[in-house]
Design a protein around this motif. Structure first.
Motif, PDB file in Angstrom:
ATOM      1  N   ILE A 215       0.834  -1.199   0.000  1.00  0.00           N
ATOM      2  CA  ILE A 215       0.000   0.000   0.000  1.00  0.00           C
ATOM      3  C   ILE A 215       0.874   1.256   0.000  1.00  0.00           C
ATOM      4  N   THR A 216       2.072   1.169   0.565  1.00  0.00           N
ATOM      5  CA  THR A 216       3.006   2.296   0.497  1.00  0.00           C
ATOM      6  C   THR A 216       3.375   2.584  -0.950  1.00  0.00           C
ATOM      7  N   LEU A 217       3.674   1.529  -1.705  1.00  0.00           N
ATOM      8  CA  LEU A 217       3.972   1.688  -3.131  1.00  0.00           C
ATOM      9  C   LEU A 217       2.757   2.207  -3.885  1.00  0.00           C
ATOM     10  N   SER A 218       1.571   1.756  -3.511  1.00  0.00           N
ATOM     11  CA  SER A 218       0.345   2.227  -4.149  1.00  0.00           C
ATOM     12  C   SER A 218       0.177   3.734  -3.974  1.00  0.00           C
ATOM     13  N   HIS A 219       0.525   4.258  -2.790  1.00  0.00           N
ATOM     14  CA  HIS A 219       0.425   5.701  -2.559  1.00  0.00           C
ATOM     15  C   HIS A 219       1.392   6.476  -3.454  1.00  0.00           C
ATOM     16  N   VAL A 220       2.573   5.920  -3.666  1.00  0.00           N
ATOM     17  CA  VAL A 220       3.549   6.567  -4.561  1.00  0.00           C
ATOM     18  C   VAL A 220       3.002   6.608  -5.985  1.00  0.00           C
ATOM     19  N   LEU A 221       2.422   5.512  -6.438  1.00  0.00           N
ATOM     20  CA  LEU A 221       1.861   5.451  -7.788  1.00  0.00           C
ATOM     21  C   LEU A 221       0.653   6.374  -7.923  1.00  0.00           C
ATOM     22  N   ASN A 222      -0.169   6.453  -6.872  1.00  0.00           N
ATOM     23  CA  ASN A 222      -1.312   7.362  -6.894  1.00  0.00           C
ATOM     24  C   ASN A 222      -0.864   8.817  -6.980  1.00  0.00           C
ATOM     25  N   PHE A 223       0.184   9.149  -6.253  1.00  0.00           N
ATOM     26  CA  PHE A 223       0.745  10.501  -6.318  1.00  0.00           C
ATOM     27  C   PHE A 223       1.182  10.800  -7.757  1.00  0.00           C
ATOM     28  N   SER A 224       1.825   9.843  -8.393  1.00  0.00           N
ATOM     29  CA  SER A 224       2.284  10.019  -9.778  1.00  0.00           C
ATOM     30  C   SER A 224       1.108  10.205 -10.735  1.00  0.00           C
ATOM     31  N   LEU A 225       0.022   9.482 -10.501  1.00  0.00           N
ATOM     32  CA  LEU A 225      -1.169   9.641 -11.328  1.00  0.00           C
ATOM     33  C   LEU A 225      -1.762  11.042 -11.193  1.00  0.00           C
ATOM     34  N   CYS A 226      -1.749  11.580  -9.991  1.00  0.00           N
ATOM     35  CA  CYS A 226      -2.267  12.939  -9.772  1.00  0.00           C
ATOM     36  C   CYS A 226      -1.396  13.969 -10.487  1.00  0.00           C
ATOM     37  N   VAL A 227      -0.077  13.809 -10.402  1.00  0.00           N
ATOM     38  CA  VAL A 227       0.839  14.718 -11.107  1.00  0.00           C
ATOM     39  C   VAL A 227       0.579  14.657 -12.607  1.00  0.00           C
ATOM     40  N   ARG A 228       0.410  13.453 -13.113  1.00  0.00           N
ATOM     41  CA  ARG A 228       0.147  13.289 -14.547  1.00  0.00           C
ATOM     42  C   ARG A 228      -1.155  13.962 -14.953  1.00  0.00           C
ATOM     43  N   GLU A 229      -2.179  13.838 -14.121  1.00  0.00           N
ATOM     44  CA  GLU A 229      -3.472  14.436 -14.451  1.00  0.00           C
ATOM     45  C   GLU A 229      -3.396  15.961 -14.458  1.00  0.00           C
ATOM     46  N   VAL A 230      -2.676  16.541 -13.513  1.00  0.00           N
ATOM     47  CA  VAL A 230      -2.508  18.003 -13.491  1.00  0.00           C
ATOM     48  C   VAL A 230      -1.779  18.462 -14.754  1.00  0.00           C
ATOM     49  N   MET A 231      -0.742  17.733 -15.136  1.00  0.00           N
ATOM     50  CA  MET A 231       0.017  18.085 -16.345  1.00  0.00           C
ATOM     51  C   MET A 231      -0.853  17.973 -17.586  1.00  0.00           C
ATOM     52  N   ARG A 232      -1.703  16.978 -17.649  1.00  0.00           N
ATOM     53  CA  ARG A 232      -2.593  16.798 -18.809  1.00  0.00           C
ATOM     54  C   ARG A 232      -3.585  17.951 -18.929  1.00  0.00           C
ATOM     55  N   ILE A 233      -4.129  18.388 -17.800  1.00  0.00           N
ATOM     56  CA  ILE A 233      -5.081  19.504 -17.827  1.00  0.00           C
ATOM     57  C   ILE A 233      -4.392  20.774 -18.303  1.00  0.00           C
ATOM     58  N   ARG A 234      -3.188  21.033 -17.806  1.00  0.00           N
ATOM     59  CA  ARG A 234      -2.443  22.211 -18.232  1.00  0.00           C
ATOM     60  C   ARG A 234      -2.109  22.154 -19.725  1.00  0.00           C
ATOM     61  N   GLN A 235      -1.743  20.982 -20.190  1.00  0.00           N
ATOM     62  CA  GLN A 235      -1.436  20.830 -21.616  1.00  0.00           C
ATOM     63  C   GLN A 235      -2.671  21.071 -22.482  1.00  0.00           C
TER      64      GLN A 235
END
Length: 305
Positions: A215-235
């Motif tokens: 679940i610790t690794l899952s939180h890291v991956l979830n954080f990465s998904l959020c960063v990706r989503e913010v970048m996609r919206i800005r793009q």
């Protein structure tokens, strides 16, 4: 009445067949005599015989609280003219959701962890110190209640995992796969704890701590998904995508989604440190880990409010 050890066997023989033999407990060189329920009448009756002042207060606790609730309801009716309460209805709507109850319980669970951490930093004269055992018991009981109700929680993630694999979304697929694995292994921990399963190489707590790394690794991956989503919206905004630009409504939607993702990024940072501590990968301090847990749980619960 206390019986010396040399007389205890005689006492036991006299009571063979009595259903209350399970009470006996050794106390130094004596065995305490049992208190048969019939000594004070039927304590389970609607109106049991009152044997002490505290006994009466205990019996009246439930009816007294009911009367207080009724009194508040009638006061509300007199002040507003109606019995119905929008706030009351909204609170009930909130706690009727299983996920909302889970997150509310998690707030209390991590509050208990925080209190234990605070107690550890104060002398025995600290007002909460005598309640440390009870606070720990509340935390453990809530953790197991939440874990019991976690069965089946992996089900909605399985179709999303399949969609992510079909579309070639490696990051989403990895996050869902790790999360599903954690949830399944969490069920295994439950089975180990209650004794249905027994592993030769793992105790229940060892299995649990190992699983928390998932679940610790899952939180890291979830954080990465959020960063990706913010970048996609800005793009998409840079490309003048009408979904996120060109109007006040579109811009408001974009900012709302960015805010939600950043909020969840904070949540995943907090839960990452929580899991490092609980899994004992890194020893931190209960007081601020508990505070992190309360904040992250509030973020989750507020989405359901």
């Amino acid at each position: 009445q206390l019986y010396p050890v040399e007389e205890s066997w005689k006492y036991f023989k006299e009571l063979i067949g009595d259903p209350y033999l399970g009470w006996a407990r050794e106390a130094g060189s004596h065995v305490e005599a049992p208190e048969h329920p019939s000594d004070h009448g039927d304590n389970e009756a609607y109106l049991p015989p009152i044997t002490a002042r505290n006994h009466g207060l205990q019996i009246l606790a439930g009816p007294a609280l009911m009367a207080c609730a009724l009194g508040l309801q009638m006061l509300k009716k007199n002040l507003s003219g109606v019995h119905k309460s929008e706030l009351w209805a909204h609170i009930w709507k909130f706690i009727s959701k299983a996920e909302a109850r889970d997150k509310t319980g998690r707030i209390v669970q991590y509050c208990c962890r925080m209190l234990q951490g605070i107690i550890e930093h104060f002398p025995q004269s600290f007002p909460l110190a005598p309640f440390k055992k009870e606070i720990a018991e509340v935390q453990t009981t809530l953790a197991w209640a939440r874990r019991t109700h976690r069965w089946g929680k992996e089900m909605p993630h399985i179709p999303v995992l399949g969609q992510a694999i079909s579309s070639g979304d490696v990051l989403e697929a990895a996050q869902r796969a790790v999360l599903i694995t954690f949830l399944i292994q969490d069920h295994v921990y439950w089975l180990l704890k209650v004794g249905i399963l027994k592993f030769q190489n793992y105790s229940a707590i060892q299995w649990h701590r190992r699983n928390l790394r998932f679940i610790t690794l899952s939180h890291v991956l979830n954080f990465s998904l959020c960063v990706r989503e913010v970048m996609r919206i800005r793009q998409k905004q840079e490309k003048q995508d009408p979904k996120y630009s060109g109007s006040k409504e579109a811009l408001a939607k974009a900012e709302s989604e960015i805010y939600d993702n950043r909020r969840m990024m904070v949540r995943y940072v907090l839960t990452f440190f929580q899991m490092l501590h609980v899994s004992e990968v890194k020893k931190l301090d209960n007081w601020y880990v508990g505070l992190f847990g309360m904040i992250s749980s509030y973020i989750d619960a507020s989405k359901l409010w």
